[in-house]
Design an enzyme around this catalytic site. Structure first.
Site, short mmCIF file in Angstrom:
data_model
loop_
_atom_site.label_atom_id
_atom_site.label_comp_id
_atom_site.label_asym_id
_atom_site.label_seq_id
_atom_site.Cartn_x
_atom_site.Cartn_y
_atom_site.Cartn_z
CE1 TYR A 109 98.86 55.74 -69.65
CE2 TYR A 109 100.75 57.20 -69.92
CZ TYR A 109 100.13 56.15 -69.26
OH TYR A 109 100.75 55.53 -68.21
CE LYS A 111 98.15 56.77 -66.23
NZ LYS A 111 97.74 55.97 -65.05
N1 LIG Z 1 104.68 50.71 -67.34
C1 LIG Z 1 105.01 51.98 -67.46
O1 LIG Z 1 106.01 52.34 -68.14
C2 LIG Z 1 104.20 53.04 -66.76
C3 LIG Z 1 104.72 54.35 -66.71
C4 LIG Z 1 103.98 55.34 -66.09
C5 LIG Z 1 102.78 55.03 -65.51
N2 LIG Z 1 102.29 53.77 -65.56
C6 LIG Z 1 100.98 53.51 -64.95
O2 LIG Z 1 101.11 52.52 -63.96
C7 LIG Z 1 99.89 51.76 -63.87
C8 LIG Z 1 100.20 50.28 -63.97
O3 LIG Z 1 100.75 50.03 -65.25
P1 LIG Z 1 101.53 48.68 -65.59
O4 LIG Z 1 102.72 49.06 -66.35
O5 LIG Z 1 101.67 47.86 -64.36
O6 LIG Z 1 100.50 48.01 -66.61
P2 LIG Z 1 99.98 46.51 -66.76
O7 LIG Z 1 99.32 46.48 -68.09
O8 LIG Z 1 101.08 45.55 -66.48
O9 LIG Z 1 98.89 46.40 -65.60
C9 LIG Z 1 97.67 47.09 -65.65
C10 LIG Z 1 96.61 46.25 -64.95
O10 LIG Z 1 95.40 47.00 -64.98
C11 LIG Z 1 94.34 46.11 -65.23
N3 LIG Z 1 93.19 46.83 -65.80
C12 LIG Z 1 93.10 47.41 -67.02
N4 LIG Z 1 91.88 47.92 -67.19
C13 LIG Z 1 91.19 47.68 -66.05
C14 LIG Z 1 89.86 47.97 -65.63
N5 LIG Z 1 89.00 48.61 -66.42
N6 LIG Z 1 89.48 47.59 -64.39
C15 LIG Z 1 90.36 46.92 -63.59
N7 LIG Z 1 91.61 46.60 -63.94
C16 LIG Z 1 92.01 46.98 -65.17
C17 LIG Z 1 94.92 45.10 -66.22
O11 LIG Z 1 94.16 43.90 -66.25
C18 LIG Z 1 96.33 44.91 -65.66
O12 LIG Z 1 96.37 43.86 -64.74
C19 LIG Z 1 99.00 52.29 -64.98
O13 LIG Z 1 98.08 53.22 -64.44
C20 LIG Z 1 99.96 52.96 -65.91
O14 LIG Z 1 99.35 53.95 -66.68
C21 LIG Z 1 102.98 52.76 -66.17
#
Ligand SMILES: NC(=O)c1ccc[n+]([C@@H]2O[C@H](COP(=O)([O-])OP(=O)(O)OC[C@H]3O[C@@H](n4cnc5c(N)ncnc54)[C@H](O)[C@@H]3O)[C@@H](O)[C@H]2O)c1
Length: 282
Positions: free
Chosen positions: A178, A182
């Site tokens: 991860y 990132k």
């Molecule tokens: N939640 C956190 O704490 C956090 C922190 C830092 C960064 N992020 C980043 O923010 C972004 C959103 O995360 P989130 O927390 O909303 O997660 P989430 O799991 O709620 O949403 C992720 C979405 O991506 C979709 N997805 C996954 N694989 C896919 C693919 N191959 N093609 C198309 N869609 C796909 C999923 O269906 C889901 O709807 C991510 O990139 C994550 O790494 C999240």
């Protein structure tokens, strides 16, 4: 108007309606394509952009969840379209862009929010887990940028916002794939910012800390395993390390994305902005 220049209650209500109608047009006449738009941060971004007048393509691997977000936007009298896509596959990404252009006429903003994550010891990180993490988080971002940029070039302006993470700034144990993906997103964002600055296409990354979306449903147990804690204890532990004392709400990430998508950030490109409650400062 009463003496002293104070408005009466009626005028204040009128003014606040005027102000909110001005405030809710920061993305008027813009079209945004949001991957991972069906859940968590991506969903909050779709809803916030629609509130500000954007027409939104909600692209996700999960079409039912994407349609649920589209329905919410339509109920608020916005315009939106759901698109099923796997961002790891070039052909599907190209189809996604084609469909968004056919149905919404243009693309001004791309948000790459689709992402996956897994917390586990490095020696348990299989080739499959490594490949999937890099494919969705990094290659997916590359493919979506490559498919959208030609249209932004034709328009002479555009905004691309990539979801990185505080894990893109600093490596953490049990998080190798991860963190690598990132950090890669930040490198990609900076490189594209340099290459397309002369064309007025701005690229910025958002680096959130902890946002308890569905991404954490399994991760709390995984993090608990790392620390010898239950998922609930893991949650409390994670929160205790945040200087501001609480996790971020998806809507707070959406507010930063809104700034980066709007004309207000025209002079900002190549940045990786922390939204971590003070956990990360570089
Ligand atoms: N939640 C956190 O704490 C956090 C922190 C830092 C960064 N992020 C980043 O923010 C972004 C959103 O995360 P989130 O927390 O909303 O997660 P989430 O799991 O709620 O949403 C992720 C979405 O991506 C979709 N997805 C996954 N694989 C896919 C693919 N191959 N093609 C198309 N869609 C796909 C999923 O269906 C889901 O709807 C991510 O990139 C994550 O790494 C999240």
């Amino acid at each position: 108007m009463p003496r002293g220049g104070l408005c009466d209650g009626h005028r204040i209500r009128e003014l606040s309606t005027e102000v909110s109608s001005i405030m809710s047009t920061r993305l008027k006449n813009k079209v945004a394509l949001v991957t991972g738009g069906a859940s968590g941060i991506g969903e909050a971004i779709c809803l916030r952009f629609a509130e500000e007048g954007a027409h939104v393509a909600v692209a996700d691997l999960n079409p039912d969840a994407a349609d649920r977000v589209v329905k919410k936007i339509l109920e608020q009298e916005g315009e939106a379209l759901g698109i099923k896509v796997n961002v790891c596959h070039q052909q599907e990404v190209q189809q996604m862009v084609k469909k968004a252009l056919e149905r919404l006429g243009r693309i001004d903003i791309l948000v790459n929010s689709a992402g996956v994550s897994r917390i586990l010891p490095f020696l348990e990180t299989t080739e499959e887990i490594w490949d999937e993490t890099l494919a969705v988080n990094l290659k997916g971002t590359f493919l979506c940028c490559q498919a959208v940029i030609p249209h932004l070039l034709k328009q002479g302006k555009g905004k691309i916002i990539n979801l990185s993470s505080q894990s893109g700034k600093r490596g953490t144990s049990w998080y190798a794939a991860y963190c690598a993906s990132k950090a890669g997103v930040i490198g990609l964002t900076q490189s594209l910012a340099m290459e397309f600055a002369p064309h007025r296409i701005n690229f910025n990354a958002i680096c959130p800390g902890i946002v308890f979306t569905s991404m954490w449903d399994k991760q709390l147990a995984q993090y608990g395993r790392k620390r010898g804690l239950t998922p609930e204890q893991a949650r409390e532990y994670l929160i205790s390390r945040i200087p501001l004392g609480r996790p971020a709400q998806p809507e707070e990430v959406a507010n930063l994305a809104l700034f980066l998508a709007s004309d207000e950030s025209d002079y900002m490109t190549g940045q990786a902005l922390n939204l971590t409650g003070g956990q990360e400062m570089h």
